[in-house]
Design an enzyme around this catalytic site. Structure first.
Site, PDB file in Angstrom:
ATOM      1  N   TYR A 144      49.403 -14.517  72.271  1.00  0.00           N
ATOM      2  CA  TYR A 144      48.101 -14.834  72.854  1.00  0.00           C
ATOM      3  C   TYR A 144      47.762 -16.279  72.539  1.00  0.00           C
ATOM      4  O   TYR A 144      47.882 -16.710  71.388  1.00  0.00           O
ATOM      5  CB  TYR A 144      47.027 -13.915  72.253  1.00  0.00           C
ATOM      6  CG  TYR A 144      45.619 -14.178  72.744  1.00  0.00           C
ATOM      7  CD1 TYR A 144      45.272 -13.947  74.081  1.00  0.00           C
ATOM      8  CD2 TYR A 144      44.633 -14.641  71.883  1.00  0.00           C
ATOM      9  CE1 TYR A 144      43.972 -14.176  74.527  1.00  0.00           C
ATOM     10  CE2 TYR A 144      43.335 -14.868  72.325  1.00  0.00           C
ATOM     11  CZ  TYR A 144      43.001 -14.630  73.645  1.00  0.00           C
ATOM     12  OH  TYR A 144      41.723 -14.852  74.077  1.00  0.00           O
ATOM     13  N   ASP A 239      51.473 -22.704  68.431  1.00  0.00           N
ATOM     14  CA  ASP A 239      50.088 -22.262  68.418  1.00  0.00           C
ATOM     15  C   ASP A 239      49.820 -21.714  67.021  1.00  0.00           C
ATOM     16  O   ASP A 239      50.184 -20.581  66.702  1.00  0.00           O
ATOM     17  CB  ASP A 239      49.853 -21.205  69.495  1.00  0.00           C
ATOM     18  CG  ASP A 239      48.425 -20.658  69.453  1.00  0.00           C
ATOM     19  OD1 ASP A 239      47.672 -21.016  68.524  1.00  0.00           O
ATOM     20  OD2 ASP A 239      48.078 -19.873  70.357  1.00  0.00           O
ATOM     21  N   LYS A 267      40.306 -21.132  64.044  1.00  0.00           N
ATOM     22  CA  LYS A 267      40.034 -20.187  62.954  1.00  0.00           C
ATOM     23  C   LYS A 267      39.834 -20.860  61.594  1.00  0.00           C
ATOM     24  O   LYS A 267      38.742 -21.364  61.347  1.00  0.00           O
ATOM     25  CB  LYS A 267      41.108 -19.096  62.952  1.00  0.00           C
ATOM     26  CG  LYS A 267      41.059 -18.330  64.293  1.00  0.00           C
ATOM     27  CD  LYS A 267      41.896 -17.104  64.421  1.00  0.00           C
ATOM     28  CE  LYS A 267      41.528 -16.389  65.722  1.00  0.00           C
ATOM     29  NZ  LYS A 267      42.582 -16.233  66.686  1.00  0.00           N
TER      30      LYS A 267
HETATM   31  C1  PLP Z   1      42.491 -16.570  68.217  1.00  0.00           C
HETATM   32  C2  PLP Z   1      43.643 -17.211  68.852  1.00  0.00           C
HETATM   33  C3  PLP Z   1      43.488 -18.091  69.950  1.00  0.00           C
HETATM   34  C4  PLP Z   1      42.177 -18.303  70.645  1.00  0.00           C
HETATM   35  O1  PLP Z   1      41.217 -18.905  69.835  1.00  0.00           O
HETATM   36  P1  PLP Z   1      39.661 -18.736  70.207  1.00  0.00           P
HETATM   37  O2  PLP Z   1      38.966 -19.559  69.194  1.00  0.00           O
HETATM   38  O3  PLP Z   1      39.370 -17.277  70.136  1.00  0.00           O
HETATM   39  O4  PLP Z   1      39.498 -19.261  71.595  1.00  0.00           O
HETATM   40  C5  PLP Z   1      44.611 -18.754  70.412  1.00  0.00           C
HETATM   41  N1  PLP Z   1      45.817 -18.568  69.834  1.00  0.00           N
HETATM   42  C6  PLP Z   1      45.994 -17.730  68.797  1.00  0.00           C
HETATM   43  C7  PLP Z   1      47.344 -17.601  68.175  1.00  0.00           C
HETATM   44  C8  PLP Z   1      44.918 -17.007  68.284  1.00  0.00           C
HETATM   45  O5  PLP Z   1      45.126 -16.158  67.281  1.00  0.00           O
END
Ligand code: PLP
Length: 456
Positions: A144, A239, A267
């Protein structure tokens, strides 16, 4: 457990908010029942609107790595707020934050802040495409990268077919340049590069995927991705929105010793405020406006409250010390060791060693509990991230994860919640541990799990 207030609030929320929530997983659809409403959080615990206390392994989906409401973060946010909440012109905290990220993550020479992980990944992709002047992107099934149009794709019908969007409202044309491949499959990546010579701008990957539960890259897999992108003039994008500053001081790339071209964050770098960032090699980052042709912007990007919270979080992560590793048994030596700077001073754990220790304790305990209850569980863990799947098969990708018995997970989730332990309300989410969790918290969790697993 009485949840009357939460039920009243949820009924009211349903009238005004689609599904009653501002982000879908919160609705408990995957486990049944209704979400509880949180009014307060501190350390490893949450309190709901009915006053129930819950031990939290969701940690606002990762950011609260020091536990909730860490006093240094709260103080930093209050101090920043006193000076104003947003300026829309450079502020010094942005420079401090950028420098901190560049120092911790060697692959990042320049960095730009965003307001979410979604924005960070979306912008990193645009930048990769602009820099390479190529359109196609490889992503992996089950990874994701936020809800931007071109990334909201899982698997096409075959490994090399172009992606079909996951969501209504995303035109198929927007995802035709997204190639979706199975994770941990070297041959699929080789075939994709062979079939799309000079068309692939880059690979975006969660180095340790945590959005379909949790599974690890197989040895050599990340190295392979680094080599094949380099050989083909494509970029490797890590990511690290979830893994950044969590799996090590420099993220998964430090833990696995890989240098990606670009990285996205979120995060943990926000300390619980809305934040994202992306960064990488200077010549790539300089392709961004105002220096270069790739446009990217944000009214609230680099917001002083978010910067203050994030800086406090990162600084505390680097400097905090935790309980002694090996308590001195000899009384005289212990006395000498207690003197500051004494060569006999007992070594203390840094934040990451502490998280590793707690993670190992949870893993060992959960494996014992599952074995005693004779329930097949695959407990995957990397540092302070974990996921228990209800299957006897090893889990290396999303297809393996799908083998988990989700009916069992539902019962387990609610059983644990009744025991006062809050796990993510879906089988396909990672759990998180904070430095505020104690060995006693983990012990309580394992005891509760042992009890609940026996009822499944
Ligand atoms: C949470 C997450 C996102 C998206 O971040 P948001 O702040 O919710 O838009 C993208 N990549 C990874 C790996 C994530 O865990």
């Amino acid at each position: 457990m009485n949840r009357a207030q939460s039920e009243i609030l949820f009924a009211e929320a349903l009238k005004y908010i689609p599904g009653g929530v501002n982000s879908p997983v919160r609705a408990f659809r995957a486990v049944g029942g209704h979400p509880f409403f949180v009014t307060k959080a501190s350390g490893s615990h949450l309190w709901d609107a009915d006053g129930n206390q819950l031990l939290d392994y969701v940690l606002t989906w990762g950011p609260a790595i020091l536990g909730h409401a860490h006093p240094k973060i709260i103080a930093a946010v209050k101090a920043a707020a006193d000076q104003g909440t947003s300026f829309g012109i450079p502020n010094p905290l942005e420079v401090t934050m950028a420098k901190l990220i560049c120092e911790r993550v060697p692959s990042v020479r320049k960095v730009r802040m965003t307001n979410s992980g979604t924005e960070a990944c979306m912008s990193a992709i645009r930048l990769a495409r602009g820099f390479t002047r190529r359109d196609k992107i490889i992503k992996f099934d089950g990874c994701y990268h936020g809800h931007a149009d071109s990334l909201l794709v899982r698997a096409g019908s075959g490994a090399l077919t172009f992606g079909q969007p996951d969501s209504a409202g995303v035109p198929a044309a927007f995802t035709q340049h997204t190639i979706v491949l199975p994770f941990n499959d070297v041959e699929a990546v080789k075939a994709a590069f062979a079939a799309n010579k000079n068309d692939i701008a880059g690979i975006i990957i969660e180095p340790v995927p945590g959005n379909a539960g949790l599974y690890l890259p197989q040895p050599g897999y990340l190295e392979f991705l680094s080599e094949i992108t380099q050989a083909n003039g494509a970029l490797l994008i890590f990511d690290e929105v979830m893994t950044g500053f969590r799996l090590a001081k420099g993220g998964a790339q430090e833990r696995f010793n890989i240098i990606p071209d670009l990285s996205s964050f979120g995060k943990v770098i926000g300390g619980g405020l809305p934040v994202g960032a992306f960064g990488g090699r200077a010549e790539i980052m300089d392709f961004l406006a105002p220096l270069g042709p790739v446009y990217q912007a944000g009214t609230l990007s680099g917001n002083p409250l978010a910067m203050a919270a994030g800086i406090a979080n990162l600084e505390e992560l680097a400097s905090a010390e935790f309980g002694a590793r090996t308590p001195e048994k000899n009384a005289v030596r212990a006395d000498i060791a207690a003197i500051p700077h004494s060569p006999l001073r007992t070594p203390h754990l840094d934040a990451y060693a502490r998280l590793e220790e707690l993670g190992a304790q949870l893993e060992a305990g959960m494996n014992d509990a599952a074995a005693c209850a004779k329930v097949p569980v695959r407990f995957n863990r990397c540092g302070s991230m974990f996921c228990g799947y209800f299957t006897s098969h090893p889990v290396h990708n999303v297809a393996d994860a799908m083998k988990s018995d989700r009916e069992r997970f539902k019962k387990y989730f609610h059983g644990m919640l009744n025991e006062g332990v809050y796990l993510a309300p879906s089988q396909f989410e990672a759990g998180f541990i904070s430095t505020a969790h104690t060995a006693a918290d983990i012990e309580q969790t394992v005891r509760s799990a042992a009890k609940v697993l026996r009822t499944l």
